[in-house]
Design a protein around this motif. Structure first.
Motif, PDB file in Angstrom:
ATOM      1  N   VAL A 152       0.851  -1.193   0.000  1.00 19.00           N
ATOM      2  CA  VAL A 152       0.000   0.000   0.000  1.00 19.00           C
ATOM      3  C   VAL A 152       0.888   1.244   0.000  1.00 19.00           C
ATOM      4  O   VAL A 152       0.672   2.190  -0.768  1.00 19.00           O
ATOM      5  CB  VAL A 152      -0.927   0.005   1.239  1.00 19.00           C
ATOM      6  N   ALA A 153       1.928   1.242   0.837  1.00 20.47           N
ATOM      7  CA  ALA A 153       2.798   2.412   0.972  1.00 20.47           C
ATOM      8  C   ALA A 153       3.512   2.723  -0.340  1.00 20.47           C
ATOM      9  O   ALA A 153       3.633   3.882  -0.739  1.00 20.47           O
ATOM     10  CB  ALA A 153       3.816   2.180   2.093  1.00 20.47           C
ATOM     11  N   ILE A 154       3.956   1.692  -1.016  1.00 16.43           N
ATOM     12  CA  ILE A 154       4.731   1.948  -2.240  1.00 16.43           C
ATOM     13  C   ILE A 154       3.810   2.444  -3.357  1.00 16.43           C
ATOM     14  O   ILE A 154       4.176   3.343  -4.116  1.00 16.43           O
ATOM     15  CB  ILE A 154       5.550   0.698  -2.630  1.00 16.43           C
ATOM     16  N   PHE A 155       2.596   1.907  -3.437  1.00 17.97           N
ATOM     17  CA  PHE A 155       1.662   2.402  -4.461  1.00 17.97           C
ATOM     18  C   PHE A 155       1.222   3.830  -4.130  1.00 17.97           C
ATOM     19  O   PHE A 155       1.135   4.678  -5.021  1.00 17.97           O
ATOM     20  CB  PHE A 155       0.466   1.452  -4.612  1.00 17.97           C
ATOM     21  N   ASP A 156       0.953   4.094  -2.840  1.00 16.61           N
ATOM     22  CA  ASP A 156       0.592   5.461  -2.436  1.00 16.61           C
ATOM     23  C   ASP A 156       1.707   6.437  -2.797  1.00 16.61           C
ATOM     24  O   ASP A 156       1.454   7.554  -3.254  1.00 16.61           O
ATOM     25  CB  ASP A 156       0.325   5.523  -0.919  1.00 16.61           C
ATOM     26  N   GLU A 157       2.938   6.005  -2.577  1.00 15.59           N
ATOM     27  CA  GLU A 157       4.084   6.873  -2.870  1.00 15.59           C
ATOM     28  C   GLU A 157       4.198   7.153  -4.375  1.00 15.59           C
ATOM     29  O   GLU A 157       4.481   8.277  -4.793  1.00 15.59           O
ATOM     30  CB  GLU A 157       5.365   6.203  -2.339  1.00 15.59           C
ATOM     31  N   GLN A 158       3.962   6.127  -5.177  1.00 11.97           N
ATOM     32  CA  GLN A 158       3.988   6.321  -6.631  1.00 11.97           C
ATOM     33  C   GLN A 158       2.943   7.354  -7.041  1.00 11.97           C
ATOM     34  O   GLN A 158       3.171   8.178  -7.920  1.00 11.97           O
ATOM     35  CB  GLN A 158       3.709   4.994  -7.351  1.00 11.97           C
ATOM     36  N   GLN A 159       1.777   7.280  -6.367  1.00 10.68           N
ATOM     37  CA  GLN A 159       0.708   8.238  -6.683  1.00 10.68           C
ATOM     38  C   GLN A 159       1.095   9.642  -6.234  1.00 10.68           C
ATOM     39  O   GLN A 159       0.922  10.601  -6.972  1.00 10.68           O
ATOM     40  CB  GLN A 159      -0.601   7.798  -6.024  1.00 10.68           C
ATOM     41  N   ARG A 160       1.649   9.749  -4.994  1.00 10.65           N
ATOM     42  CA  ARG A 160       2.069  11.060  -4.474  1.00 10.65           C
ATOM     43  C   ARG A 160       3.089  11.724  -5.388  1.00 10.65           C
ATOM     44  O   ARG A 160       3.103  12.928  -5.562  1.00 10.65           O
ATOM     45  CB  ARG A 160       2.673  10.892  -3.075  1.00 10.65           C
ATOM     46  N   MET A 161       3.960  10.913  -5.975  1.00 11.87           N
ATOM     47  CA  MET A 161       4.988  11.462  -6.856  1.00 11.87           C
ATOM     48  C   MET A 161       4.431  11.783  -8.240  1.00 11.87           C
ATOM     49  O   MET A 161       5.165  12.235  -9.111  1.00 11.87           O
ATOM     50  CB  MET A 161       6.163  10.482  -6.984  1.00 11.87           C
ATOM     51  N   GLY A 162       3.153  11.482  -8.432  1.00 12.57           N
ATOM     52  CA  GLY A 162       2.535  11.792  -9.716  1.00 12.57           C
ATOM     53  C   GLY A 162       2.874  10.803 -10.815  1.00 12.57           C
ATOM     54  O   GLY A 162       2.637  11.053 -12.002  1.00 12.57           O
ATOM     55  N   ARG A 163       3.430   9.642 -10.423  1.00 17.38           N
ATOM     56  CA  ARG A 163       3.839   8.663 -11.431  1.00 17.38           C
ATOM     57  C   ARG A 163       2.721   7.672 -11.755  1.00 17.38           C
ATOM     58  O   ARG A 163       2.753   7.003 -12.767  1.00 17.38           O
ATOM     59  CB  ARG A 163       5.062   7.875 -10.947  1.00 17.38           C
ATOM     60  N   MET A 164       1.768   7.545 -10.826  1.00 18.70           N
ATOM     61  CA  MET A 164       0.790   6.467 -10.951  1.00 18.70           C
ATOM     62  C   MET A 164      -0.565   6.935 -10.438  1.00 18.70           C
ATOM     63  O   MET A 164      -0.631   7.722  -9.502  1.00 18.70           O
ATOM     64  CB  MET A 164       1.279   5.276 -10.112  1.00 18.70           C
ATOM     65  N   GLN A 165      -1.607   6.458 -11.075  1.00 17.50           N
ATOM     66  CA  GLN A 165      -2.951   6.695 -10.549  1.00 17.50           C
ATOM     67  C   GLN A 165      -3.420   5.385  -9.926  1.00 17.50           C
ATOM     68  O   GLN A 165      -3.490   4.353 -10.612  1.00 17.50           O
ATOM     69  CB  GLN A 165      -3.862   7.125 -11.691  1.00 17.50           C
ATOM     70  N   VAL A 166      -3.693   5.413  -8.643  1.00 21.94           N
ATOM     71  CA  VAL A 166      -4.011   4.187  -7.913  1.00 21.94           C
ATOM     72  C   VAL A 166      -5.506   4.124  -7.629  1.00 21.94           C
ATOM     73  O   VAL A 166      -6.092   5.085  -7.123  1.00 21.94           O
ATOM     74  CB  VAL A 166      -3.202   4.115  -6.590  1.00 21.94           C
ATOM     75  N   ARG A 167      -6.109   2.994  -7.963  1.00 25.58           N
ATOM     76  CA  ARG A 167      -7.538   2.789  -7.692  1.00 25.58           C
ATOM     77  C   ARG A 167      -7.705   1.633  -6.708  1.00 25.58           C
ATOM     78  O   ARG A 167      -7.636   0.471  -7.110  1.00 25.58           O
ATOM     79  CB  ARG A 167      -8.268   2.440  -8.983  1.00 25.58           C
ATOM     80  N   PRO A 168      -7.923   1.951  -5.423  1.00 25.22           N
ATOM     81  CA  PRO A 168      -8.111   0.880  -4.433  1.00 25.22           C
ATOM     82  C   PRO A 168      -9.506   0.273  -4.579  1.00 25.22           C
ATOM     83  O   PRO A 168     -10.477   0.995  -4.792  1.00 25.22           O
ATOM     84  CB  PRO A 168      -7.985   1.609  -3.086  1.00 25.22           C
ATOM     85  N   VAL A 169      -9.577  -1.053  -4.453  1.00 21.62           N
ATOM     86  CA  VAL A 169     -10.856  -1.727  -4.657  1.00 21.62           C
ATOM     87  C   VAL A 169     -10.909  -2.991  -3.791  1.00 21.62           C
ATOM     88  O   VAL A 169      -9.863  -3.567  -3.459  1.00 21.62           O
ATOM     89  CB  VAL A 169     -11.040  -2.044  -6.168  1.00 21.62           C
ATOM     90  N   ASP A 170     -12.133  -3.365  -3.420  1.00 16.09           N
ATOM     91  CA  ASP A 170     -12.322  -4.607  -2.656  1.00 16.09           C
ATOM     92  C   ASP A 170     -12.154  -5.786  -3.615  1.00 16.09           C
ATOM     93  O   ASP A 170     -13.006  -6.031  -4.466  1.00 16.09           O
ATOM     94  CB  ASP A 170     -13.729  -4.599  -2.033  1.00 16.09           C
ATOM     95  N   ILE A 171     -11.062  -6.527  -3.467  1.00 13.45           N
ATOM     96  CA  ILE A 171     -10.771  -7.564  -4.466  1.00 13.45           C
ATOM     97  C   ILE A 171     -11.657  -8.799  -4.304  1.00 13.45           C
ATOM     98  O   ILE A 171     -11.653  -9.681  -5.160  1.00 13.45           O
ATOM     99  CB  ILE A 171      -9.281  -7.977  -4.486  1.00 13.45           C
ATOM    100  N   ALA A 172     -12.423  -8.853  -3.201  1.00 14.17           N
ATOM    101  CA  ALA A 172     -13.380  -9.959  -3.067  1.00 14.17           C
ATOM    102  C   ALA A 172     -14.608  -9.709  -3.937  1.00 14.17           C
ATOM    103  O   ALA A 172     -15.437 -10.601  -4.123  1.00 14.17           O
ATOM    104  CB  ALA A 172     -13.792 -10.125  -1.605  1.00 14.17           C
ATOM    105  N   ASP A 173     -14.728  -8.484  -4.476  1.00 12.49           N
ATOM    106  CA  ASP A 173     -15.889  -8.084  -5.276  1.00 12.49           C
ATOM    107  C   ASP A 173     -15.466  -8.018  -6.753  1.00 12.49           C
ATOM    108  O   ASP A 173     -14.920  -7.010  -7.214  1.00 12.49           O
ATOM    109  CB  ASP A 173     -16.381  -6.724  -4.756  1.00 12.49           C
ATOM    110  N   VAL A 174     -15.706  -9.108  -7.487  1.00 12.49           N
ATOM    111  CA  VAL A 174     -15.230  -9.197  -8.875  1.00 12.49           C
ATOM    112  C   VAL A 174     -15.843  -8.084  -9.725  1.00 12.49           C
ATOM    113  O   VAL A 174     -15.167  -7.491 -10.579  1.00 12.49           O
ATOM    114  CB  VAL A 174     -15.549 -10.586  -9.481  1.00 12.49           C
ATOM    115  N   GLY A 175     -17.115  -7.752  -9.478  1.00 17.80           N
ATOM    116  CA  GLY A 175     -17.771  -6.683 -10.221  1.00 17.80           C
ATOM    117  C   GLY A 175     -17.097  -5.334  -9.999  1.00 17.80           C
ATOM    118  O   GLY A 175     -16.877  -4.573 -10.947  1.00 17.80           O
TER     119      GLY A 175
END
Ligand SMILES: *Cc1c(COP(=O)(O)O)cnc(C)c1O
Length: 375
Positions: free
Chosen positions: A107-130
């Motif tokens: 989570v920290a590394i993806f958040d950091e990528q987003q903070r640096m403007g390198r990545m757009q992160v979409r958190p999602v409940d992975i138990a929910d396939v839809g």
């Protein structure tokens, strides 16, 4: 990508047999080669420095994990170095779909990528396939955990991998909680599988290592990235990790059997308000795990009535079970995960205890839990 062929030997045999030197007179175990540079070889066009050219000790570990997972394994100095090789290896502007509650370091590394403007992160409940499918629109990367740490959501890998590929995303699966003995994501079509080898693969809580497994072309890219960014693992760690891996099947067998018993008894205990363990028929992940996993793993998360301080007191009252972070070793460990700010911020209940069930006698483990819960 060509789908890697399923291994010819059973995984229980591969953990013992794979990654050994062969040929007449060869030692049974790959020796520990402790050298940074190698002597210049005029016949070989290589950078004879271990970070670039690798070493036989590391390659023996990689051969064994690769055989188990059905791909080409690239070992790293830690699980996080492996996660970083994926996260930092994405092109700028990458859209990543990630579990809304995953291992705190990821989570920290993806958040950091987003903070640096390198990545757009979409958190999602992975138990929910839809929900995952909806989030995948325009995504480049789908990051999954076989079973999330520490909330124990089970990923329906065949459905999620298909959805990821339909959206054109690369699918990477952190299988640390499961090991290749429980599920092999590459066989289900994933592009990369990741393990913190610190945990079950090495199994003795005495080293830190990670590994990525992929088809040969992608693995070659990951090797170049490892050489460039320096996440190359140590030879002693690689030796110990392979030595630990030799007993993975036996350790998993015992730990999983213990976990099944303990989860059932915890569920019946008056102080326990909820048990998260896919082996319990009442667990939301039970049906998916029964369908795609061989066994239910040996991680249990359970919630207690009372306060966070009460839950901490239970951890402190345990004697056989050590109060420590980490997981996957022969020894049972417990931790209140909401102690970690990232876990607390991502929905880990304050009294949730994460129990890594080890290979001790199950009645000694239960007696320890019971005395700590009953005081
Ligand atoms: C521990 C862990 C990691 C990170 O691995 P390290 O070896 O500690 O760097 C990644 N994912 C999961 C699920 C883990 O449990």
């Amino acid at each position: 990508m060509s789908t890697p062929q399923p291994p010819a030997l059973h995984p229980d045999s591969l953990v013992v047999a794979a990654g050994r030197p062969h040929g007449p007179g060869a030692p049974l175990n790959e020796p520990v080669v402790l050298a940074a540079p190698y002597r210049h070889d005029p016949a070989a066009d290589v950078n004879a420095y271990v970070r670039h050219q690798s070493s036989a000790t590391v390659e023996a570990f990689e051969a064994a994990v690769g055989a188990l997972d059905g791909g080409d394994a690239v070992a790293f100095a830690s699980g996080m170095a492996a996660v970083a090789a994926i996260a930092e290896g994405q092109p700028a502007g990458c859209v990543a779909v990630v579990p809304d509650a995953a291992y705190s370091g990821s989570v920290a590394i993806f958040d950091e990528q987003q903070r640096m403007g390198r990545m757009q992160v979409r958190p999602v409940d992975i138990a929910d396939v839809g929900a995952v499918t909806a989030a995948l629109d325009g995504a480049d990367l789908l990051w999954l955990e076989t079973v999330t740490n520490p909330l124990m959501a089970v990923a329906d890998l065949p459905a999620l991998i298909a959805a990821g590929h339909a959206a054109g995303a690369t699918v990477v699966v952190d299988a640390t909680f499961s090991t290749p003995l429980v599920v092999r994501p590459l066989e289900l079509g994933a592009d990369v599988v990741m393990h913190s080898a610190t945990k079950y693969l090495s199994g003795h809580s005495d080293l830190i290592m990670g590994v990525l497994v992929a088809a040969p072309e992608r693995a070659a890219d990951l090797r170049l990235r490892r050489a460039m960014t320096g996440g190359f693992p140590g030879a002693l760690e690689s030796y110990l990790a392979l030595r630990g891996l030799r007993t993975l099947a036996l350790r998993m067998q015992r730990a999983q059997a213990n976990a099944l018993v303990l989860a059932g008894r915890l569920a019946d205990h008056p102080r326990v308000t909820r048990v998260r363990f896919p082996g319990l028929p009442s667990d939301p992940g039970h049906a998916v795990a029964s369908r795609i996993h061989e066994g239910f793993g040996a991680m249990i998360s359970f919630e207690l009535s009372g306060s966070a301080a009460d839950a901490e007191r239970v951890c402190e009252a345990l004697r056989l079970i050590s109060h420590a972070t980490s997981l996957g070793g022969v020894e049972s460990l417990v931790e209140r995960r909401a102690r970690h700010a990232i876990d607390a911020a991502h929905g880990t209940p304050p009294t949730l205890l994460r129990l890594s069930v080890g290979i001790e006698h199950v009645e000694d483990l239960w007696a320890d839990l019971a005395q700590a819960l009953d005081r």
